[in-house]
Write a protein that holds these residues in place. Structure first.
Motif, mmCIF file in Angstrom:
data_model
loop_
_atom_site.group_PDB
_atom_site.id
_atom_site.type_symbol
_atom_site.label_atom_id
_atom_site.label_comp_id
_atom_site.label_asym_id
_atom_site.label_seq_id
_atom_site.Cartn_x
_atom_site.Cartn_y
_atom_site.Cartn_z
ATOM 1 N N ILE A 89 0.846 -1.200 0.000
ATOM 2 C CA ILE A 89 0.000 0.000 0.000
ATOM 3 C C ILE A 89 0.877 1.244 0.000
ATOM 4 O O ILE A 89 0.629 2.208 -0.742
ATOM 5 C CB ILE A 89 -0.935 -0.001 1.234
ATOM 6 C CG1 ILE A 89 -1.812 -1.246 1.244
ATOM 7 C CG2 ILE A 89 -1.809 1.254 1.249
ATOM 8 C CD1 ILE A 89 -2.676 -1.379 2.482
ATOM 9 N N GLN A 117 -7.922 -3.414 -5.743
ATOM 10 C CA GLN A 117 -7.876 -3.205 -4.300
ATOM 11 C C GLN A 117 -6.604 -2.511 -3.825
ATOM 12 O O GLN A 117 -6.693 -1.536 -3.064
ATOM 13 C CB GLN A 117 -8.061 -4.526 -3.554
ATOM 14 C CG GLN A 117 -8.060 -4.342 -2.035
ATOM 15 C CD GLN A 117 -8.434 -5.627 -1.304
ATOM 16 O OE1 GLN A 117 -9.273 -6.381 -1.771
ATOM 17 N NE2 GLN A 117 -7.814 -5.869 -0.167
ATOM 18 N N TYR A 141 -6.763 1.158 -1.984
ATOM 19 C CA TYR A 141 -6.230 1.326 -0.635
ATOM 20 C C TYR A 141 -5.134 2.392 -0.623
ATOM 21 O O TYR A 141 -5.037 3.185 0.318
ATOM 22 C CB TYR A 141 -5.667 0.000 -0.116
ATOM 23 C CG TYR A 141 -6.706 -0.901 0.524
ATOM 24 C CD1 TYR A 141 -8.033 -0.858 0.127
ATOM 25 C CD2 TYR A 141 -6.365 -1.812 1.519
ATOM 26 C CE1 TYR A 141 -8.982 -1.683 0.694
ATOM 27 C CE2 TYR A 141 -7.311 -2.646 2.102
ATOM 28 C CZ TYR A 141 -8.621 -2.572 1.681
ATOM 29 O OH TYR A 141 -9.553 -3.389 2.253
ATOM 30 N N SER A 142 -4.311 2.403 -1.662
ATOM 31 C CA SER A 142 -3.223 3.375 -1.718
ATOM 32 C C SER A 142 -3.752 4.793 -1.895
ATOM 33 O O SER A 142 -3.258 5.735 -1.262
ATOM 34 C CB SER A 142 -2.265 3.026 -2.860
ATOM 35 O OG SER A 142 -1.662 1.771 -2.640
ATOM 36 N N ALA A 183 -6.701 5.760 -0.943
ATOM 37 C CA ALA A 183 -7.309 6.068 0.353
ATOM 38 C C ALA A 183 -6.247 6.508 1.356
ATOM 39 O O ALA A 183 -6.440 7.477 2.100
ATOM 40 C CB ALA A 183 -8.064 4.848 0.880
ATOM 41 N N ALA A 184 -5.119 5.805 1.377
ATOM 42 C CA ALA A 184 -4.033 6.162 2.303
ATOM 43 C C ALA A 184 -3.508 7.557 2.003
ATOM 44 O O ALA A 184 -3.237 8.342 2.921
ATOM 45 C CB ALA A 184 -2.899 5.138 2.196
ATOM 46 N N SER A 218 -1.135 4.677 5.061
ATOM 47 C CA SER A 218 -1.002 3.249 4.756
ATOM 48 C C SER A 218 -0.831 2.431 6.026
ATOM 49 O O SER A 218 -1.433 1.356 6.178
ATOM 50 C CB SER A 218 0.200 3.026 3.831
ATOM 51 O OG SER A 218 0.089 3.776 2.648
ATOM 52 N N LEU A 236 -4.212 2.087 7.806
ATOM 53 C CA LEU A 236 -5.079 1.062 7.220
ATOM 54 C C LEU A 236 -4.583 -0.337 7.570
ATOM 55 O O LEU A 236 -5.378 -1.240 7.856
ATOM 56 C CB LEU A 236 -5.139 1.235 5.704
ATOM 57 C CG LEU A 236 -5.770 2.525 5.182
ATOM 58 C CD1 LEU A 236 -5.782 2.528 3.657
ATOM 59 C CD2 LEU A 236 -7.174 2.718 5.721
ATOM 60 N N THR A 288 -6.558 -3.242 9.775
ATOM 61 C CA THR A 288 -6.828 -4.569 9.208
ATOM 62 C C THR A 288 -6.215 -5.679 10.056
ATOM 63 O O THR A 288 -6.891 -6.650 10.421
ATOM 64 C CB THR A 288 -6.265 -4.655 7.774
ATOM 65 O OG1 THR A 288 -6.840 -3.615 6.986
ATOM 66 C CG2 THR A 288 -6.582 -6.001 7.157
ATOM 67 N N ASN A 320 -14.685 -2.094 5.776
ATOM 68 C CA ASN A 320 -15.021 -1.185 4.686
ATOM 69 C C ASN A 320 -15.789 0.031 5.195
ATOM 70 O O ASN A 320 -15.625 1.142 4.675
ATOM 71 C CB ASN A 320 -15.845 -1.911 3.615
ATOM 72 C CG ASN A 320 -15.012 -2.900 2.829
ATOM 73 O OD1 ASN A 320 -13.824 -2.678 2.603
ATOM 74 N ND2 ASN A 320 -15.612 -4.006 2.419
ATOM 75 N N PHE A 323 -13.060 2.178 6.755
ATOM 76 C CA PHE A 323 -12.237 2.796 5.721
ATOM 77 C C PHE A 323 -12.987 3.928 5.030
ATOM 78 O O PHE A 323 -12.452 5.012 4.805
ATOM 79 C CB PHE A 323 -11.813 1.760 4.675
ATOM 80 C CG PHE A 323 -10.788 0.782 5.166
ATOM 81 C CD1 PHE A 323 -10.158 0.945 6.399
ATOM 82 C CD2 PHE A 323 -10.440 -0.315 4.405
ATOM 83 C CE1 PHE A 323 -9.220 0.035 6.851
ATOM 84 C CE2 PHE A 323 -9.498 -1.233 4.840
ATOM 85 C CZ PHE A 323 -8.887 -1.051 6.074
#
Length: 351
Positions: free
Chosen positions: A80, A273, A277-278, A280-281, A303, A306, A310, A324, A327
């Motif tokens: 990520i 995905q 995620y990246s 989002a980070a 990152s 997240l 998780t 989710n 996030f």
């Protein structure tokens, strides 16, 4: 009494409303808020620390802080982080790359095919896989800059092409890295903490480039005012091409990392995905989706946040389904905070 004498005689003269109290807690609080507004990474760092303390308190030394769990955390966070390092400059430029996850999937197969079917030396095959990432990035840049197609659509199409290419060439079948590649592979992703070591090293390099070099300054200028940057003599096309190529390179590198970490080449690895995620980070860390501002350190911390969520949920045996929701909420909160801080800075209330 003269004006000068009055100011000297009064201990509250020249102070803002509220008198001497403003030099105490209230003043310090305002300075702290202003500092937090300037340092967008600070809030994310505090959240990461609180999450680590929380999961550590629940699980204890033998749980969350066990070596096995920390290795798992580092291996989850590193991909990520690295893909986010490629996304941040593009987001600052006002662009996005949806294809790194598919470069991630195909690059290890390219390395494998070159070694097995064409007799390439391992190191050369690895370099060719990385160059492939650069080529994909150049193609994305060409589609966006030369053809004028929005990067969201262009890189979406590139991603589908790469996914189809991966499934077709591999016949949707997994493969195992060749024995002669494992010697070099252990330095790429074979050791427990090798992935996070690469992620930290690349974060430092990218942070220096973005904050201390002409390339980083021009990237921010392009995102802030593309027309103004062009009139100032900045080669906007060159900046965008270069940042797309870095994003493709990092996607290929992550694919090799995961291949040597798991000793497996999976055609269904990667995908959207890791990229989402990246992004989002990066957003959680303070990078604006509309361009003009961003932070490498913030993306790194986002990152880690997240990954901690998780792995922390997994360590406690909590269902992954609510992740989710968390996030999504974190992204919304980060976006709202970014917008509000931008308004305060524009109004001159945060400097």
């Amino acid at each position: 009494m003269s004006d000068t004498a009055e100011r000297t005689a009064s201990p509250l003269a020249g102070l803002p409303p509220g008198g001497a109290r403003d030099n105490g807690f209230g003043s310090r609080l305002r300075r702290a808020i202003a500092l937090a507004g300037q340092q967008r990474e600070l809030t994310v760092l505090v959240v990461v620390v609180l999450l680590v303390v929380y999961f550590g308190f629940l699980s204890g030394i033998t749980g969350f802080f066990s070596n096995a769990n920390l290795v798992n955390l580092s291996q989850y966070a590193a991909p990520i982080v690295i893909i986010a390092l490629g996304e941040v400059p593009l987001l600052i430029c006002g662009e996005i790359d949806l294809s790194p996850g598919f470069v991630y999937a195909f690059a290890p197969f390219l390395m494998y095919f070159l070694i097995v079917y064409h007799g390439f030396p391992v190191l050369l095959a690895i370099l060719c896989a990385l160059v492939f990432g650069l080529v994909v990035g150049w193609v994305n840049g060409f589609i966006t800059v030369a053809l004028g197609i929005p990067s969201f659509i262009g890189t979406l199409g590139t991603g589908f092409v790469l996914y189809g290419l991966t499934l077709t060439t591999s016949n949707a079948t997994q493969a195992t890295p060749t024995a002669n590649s494992l010697g070099i592979g252990k330095w790429i992703g074979g050791f427990g903490y090798s992935e996070i070591a690469w992620a930290v090293g690349l974060t430092v390099i990218c942070h220096i480039i973005l904050t201390r070099t002409k390339w980083g300054l021009h990237t921010i200028a392009v995102g802030g005012n593309q027309l103004g940057a062009r009139e100032a003599g900045i080669n906007v096309a060159r900046i965008k091409y270069g940042n797309f190529m870095v994003s493709g390179l990092f996607g290929a590198f992550v694919g090799l990392l995961i291949t040597f970490q798991e000793n497996l080449i999976d055609p269904n690895a990667g995908g959207y995905q890791p990229m989402f995620y990246s992004v989002a980070a990066a957003v959680i860390g303070g990078t604006a989706l509309l361009g003009g501002s961003g932070t490498i350190i913030g993306a790194f911390l986002g990152s880690i946040m997240l990954a901690v969520l998780t792995i922390g949920f997994s360590a406690k045996g909590i269902s992954a389904y609510p992740l989710n929701i968390i996030f999504g909420g974190a992204i919304l909160v980060a976006m709202i905070a970014n917008i509000q801080l931008a308004r305060l800075r524009a109004a001159g209330r945060l400097r």
